[in-house]
Write a protein that holds these residues in place. Structure first.
Motif, PDB file in Angstrom:
ATOM      1  N   ILE A  45      45.419   5.590  16.776  1.00  0.00           N
ATOM      2  CA  ILE A  45      46.195   6.068  17.916  1.00  0.00           C
ATOM      3  C   ILE A  45      45.450   5.669  19.182  1.00  0.00           C
ATOM      4  O   ILE A  45      44.358   6.167  19.455  1.00  0.00           O
ATOM      5  CB  ILE A  45      46.378   7.599  17.873  1.00  0.00           C
ATOM      6  CG1 ILE A  45      47.123   8.031  16.603  1.00  0.00           C
ATOM      7  CG2 ILE A  45      47.120   8.073  19.124  1.00  0.00           C
ATOM      8  CD1 ILE A  45      48.569   7.623  16.551  1.00  0.00           C
ATOM      9  N   HIS A  98      43.697  13.676  18.431  1.00  0.00           N
ATOM     10  CA  HIS A  98      43.645  13.937  16.993  1.00  0.00           C
ATOM     11  C   HIS A  98      44.891  13.408  16.299  1.00  0.00           C
ATOM     12  O   HIS A  98      44.826  12.790  15.241  1.00  0.00           O
ATOM     13  CB  HIS A  98      43.508  15.437  16.736  1.00  0.00           C
ATOM     14  CG  HIS A  98      43.490  15.809  15.284  1.00  0.00           C
ATOM     15  ND1 HIS A  98      44.640  16.145  14.584  1.00  0.00           N
ATOM     16  CD2 HIS A  98      42.474  15.886  14.393  1.00  0.00           C
ATOM     17  CE1 HIS A  98      44.322  16.418  13.334  1.00  0.00           C
ATOM     18  NE2 HIS A  98      43.013  16.271  13.193  1.00  0.00           N
ATOM     19  N   HIS A  99      46.046  13.673  16.907  1.00  0.00           N
ATOM     20  CA  HIS A  99      47.296  13.146  16.364  1.00  0.00           C
ATOM     21  C   HIS A  99      48.363  13.134  17.439  1.00  0.00           C
ATOM     22  O   HIS A  99      48.212  13.751  18.492  1.00  0.00           O
ATOM     23  CB  HIS A  99      47.780  13.957  15.149  1.00  0.00           C
ATOM     24  CG  HIS A  99      48.196  15.370  15.456  1.00  0.00           C
ATOM     25  ND1 HIS A  99      47.346  16.447  15.326  1.00  0.00           N
ATOM     26  CD2 HIS A  99      49.374  15.896  15.891  1.00  0.00           C
ATOM     27  CE1 HIS A  99      47.972  17.560  15.652  1.00  0.00           C
ATOM     28  NE2 HIS A  99      49.215  17.252  16.007  1.00  0.00           N
ATOM     29  N   ASN A 105      52.524  13.858  17.399  1.00  0.00           N
ATOM     30  CA  ASN A 105      53.621  14.381  16.589  1.00  0.00           C
ATOM     31  C   ASN A 105      54.935  13.824  17.130  1.00  0.00           C
ATOM     32  O   ASN A 105      55.209  13.943  18.330  1.00  0.00           O
ATOM     33  CB  ASN A 105      53.597  15.915  16.666  1.00  0.00           C
ATOM     34  CG  ASN A 105      54.686  16.584  15.865  1.00  0.00           C
ATOM     35  OD1 ASN A 105      55.866  16.417  16.147  1.00  0.00           O
ATOM     36  ND2 ASN A 105      54.292  17.381  14.890  1.00  0.00           N
ATOM     37  N   VAL A 116      52.532  12.792   7.211  1.00  0.00           N
ATOM     38  CA  VAL A 116      51.377  12.385   8.004  1.00  0.00           C
ATOM     39  C   VAL A 116      51.001  10.963   7.606  1.00  0.00           C
ATOM     40  O   VAL A 116      50.793  10.666   6.428  1.00  0.00           O
ATOM     41  CB  VAL A 116      50.185  13.357   7.829  1.00  0.00           C
ATOM     42  CG1 VAL A 116      49.802  13.540   6.368  1.00  0.00           C
ATOM     43  CG2 VAL A 116      48.976  12.883   8.636  1.00  0.00           C
ATOM     44  N   THR A 150      48.153   8.830   7.819  1.00  0.00           N
ATOM     45  CA  THR A 150      46.827   9.407   7.965  1.00  0.00           C
ATOM     46  C   THR A 150      45.764   8.415   8.414  1.00  0.00           C
ATOM     47  O   THR A 150      45.791   7.238   8.060  1.00  0.00           O
ATOM     48  CB  THR A 150      46.407  10.062   6.634  1.00  0.00           C
ATOM     49  OG1 THR A 150      45.150  10.699   6.793  1.00  0.00           O
ATOM     50  CG2 THR A 150      46.301   9.025   5.517  1.00  0.00           C
ATOM     51  N   ASN A 192      44.235  15.397   8.542  1.00  0.00           N
ATOM     52  CA  ASN A 192      45.585  15.287   9.111  1.00  0.00           C
ATOM     53  C   ASN A 192      45.615  14.539  10.439  1.00  0.00           C
ATOM     54  O   ASN A 192      46.604  14.618  11.169  1.00  0.00           O
ATOM     55  CB  ASN A 192      46.240  16.664   9.292  1.00  0.00           C
ATOM     56  CG  ASN A 192      46.511  17.360   7.976  1.00  0.00           C
ATOM     57  OD1 ASN A 192      46.996  16.761   7.034  1.00  0.00           O
ATOM     58  ND2 ASN A 192      46.170  18.642   7.895  1.00  0.00           N
ATOM     59  N   SER A 193      44.550  13.820  10.760  1.00  0.00           N
ATOM     60  CA  SER A 193      44.583  13.024  11.990  1.00  0.00           C
ATOM     61  C   SER A 193      45.467  11.804  11.773  1.00  0.00           C
ATOM     62  O   SER A 193      45.610  11.301  10.659  1.00  0.00           O
ATOM     63  CB  SER A 193      43.172  12.596  12.389  1.00  0.00           C
ATOM     64  OG  SER A 193      42.566  11.847  11.350  1.00  0.00           O
ATOM     65  N   GLY A 194      46.089  11.337  12.854  1.00  0.00           N
ATOM     66  CA  GLY A 194      46.956  10.170  12.761  1.00  0.00           C
ATOM     67  C   GLY A 194      48.290  10.408  13.428  1.00  0.00           C
ATOM     68  O   GLY A 194      48.368  10.938  14.536  1.00  0.00           O
ATOM     69  N   LEU A 195      49.360  10.054  12.730  1.00  0.00           N
ATOM     70  CA  LEU A 195      50.713  10.176  13.261  1.00  0.00           C
ATOM     71  C   LEU A 195      51.488  11.157  12.391  1.00  0.00           C
ATOM     72  O   LEU A 195      51.559  10.990  11.171  1.00  0.00           O
ATOM     73  CB  LEU A 195      51.393   8.800  13.254  1.00  0.00           C
ATOM     74  CG  LEU A 195      52.686   8.637  14.052  1.00  0.00           C
ATOM     75  CD1 LEU A 195      52.428   8.851  15.543  1.00  0.00           C
ATOM     76  CD2 LEU A 195      53.272   7.243  13.821  1.00  0.00           C
ATOM     77  N   HIS A 196      52.048  12.198  13.010  1.00  0.00           N
ATOM     78  CA  HIS A 196      52.842  13.191  12.296  1.00  0.00           C
ATOM     79  C   HIS A 196      54.321  12.943  12.576  1.00  0.00           C
ATOM     80  O   HIS A 196      54.712  12.728  13.727  1.00  0.00           O
ATOM     81  CB  HIS A 196      52.499  14.610  12.764  1.00  0.00           C
ATOM     82  CG  HIS A 196      51.091  15.025  12.497  1.00  0.00           C
ATOM     83  ND1 HIS A 196      50.610  16.272  12.857  1.00  0.00           N
ATOM     84  CD2 HIS A 196      50.056  14.378  11.899  1.00  0.00           C
ATOM     85  CE1 HIS A 196      49.337  16.366  12.495  1.00  0.00           C
ATOM     86  NE2 HIS A 196      48.978  15.229  11.919  1.00  0.00           N
TER      87      HIS A 196
END
Length: 262
Positions: free
Chosen positions: A5, A131-132, A134, A176, A178, A183-187
């Protein structure tokens, strides 16, 4: 394909007010004034005052674009472009000045605006990070497949705490893409109108999308926000194992998450 990200961009109708919330209350530090309508915080957040413009295309009228988007750094932009082309999906080259390198604009199946950006040298850590991000999608599986097939992302398994809040982790409703085991990344989430009510929150993080900033001391952030009169939903550790989360609205009514590993 390796990806990360790069950052999130949000609309900010009052740059001074939004800059104060993110820079001082959330503790993201002093912003860089990119131009008269854009503030940047480290490598992870861009605030843009939308232009009041309309343009006409063959498909109809278009309003301001680009103020709200997620930017994803990839190590093979040519491959992403080829995948989008073979799938006959909309894609535009970004102006090089927008990201300082080659990039492509596209829309995912839920019409979220996405920039795929050629990966550059790693930026120094500012003490916080994204962190992510959403993103909402009525069809979570379709949107997830887009990122897997177009950018080579890997879908992970949601890591929930033992005492999970009242929400679904069914992959048809929440996925997710990941970047790790936290759970970091794209939700990708299906909007849930009853989410806030069931969990006792003032904010609904399932609607409209949001960026999440991981900070060293979320308790201190909460204290500064509340001292400034900002309404905060303290979710505790309810959705992601080992992560305390709080939610708020910024001055432009964007939902914002701040979290901390505990």
């Amino acid at each position: 394909m390796t990806w990360s990200i790069l950052g999130a961009s949000l609309a900010a109708h009052d740059l001074a007010a939004s800059g104060h919330v993110f820079g001082t209350l959330l503790g993201l530090g002093a912003p860089r004034h990119r131009d008269a309508r854009t503030l940047e915080f480290g490598p992870g957040l861009r605030l843009q005052r939308p232009d009041r413009v309309l343009s006409r295309t063959a498909g109809g009228l278009l309003g301001p674009a680009g103020a709200r988007h997620v930017a994803i750094a990839v190590d093979d932009l040519h491959r992403v472009a080829g995948n989008l082309g073979r799938a006959a999906l909309p894609c535009l080259e970004a102006e090089r000045a927008e990201f300082g390198t080659d990039a492509l604009w596209t829309l995912d199946p839920a019409s979220n605006l996405v920039a795929f950006v050629a990966r550059g040298p790693a930026a120094p850590e500012p003490g916080w990070h994204v962190h992510h991000v959403n993103l909402p999608a009525a069809d979570v599986r379709e949107a997830t497949a887009f990122y897997v097939e177009m950018a080579g992302m890997r879908e992970g398994r949601w890591q929930a705490p033992a005492a999970r809040g009242d929400f679904s982790i069914d992959p048809a409703e929440l996925s997710v893409l990941t970047l790790g085991t936290d759970n970091s990344g794209l939700h990708i989430i299906r909007p849930d109108p009853g989410f806030a009510l069931r969990n006792g929150f003032a904010h609904n993080p399932s609607i409209g999308g949001h960026p999440a900033f991981c900070v060293p001391d979320v308790g201190a952030v909460k204290a500064r926000l509340e001292a400034a009169g900002v309404l905060v939903s303290d979710a505790g550790v309810y959705a992601m194992a080992g992560m305390r989360q709080i939610y708020l609205l910024d001055p432009a009514s964007n939902v914002i998450e701040v979290n901390q590993r505990v």
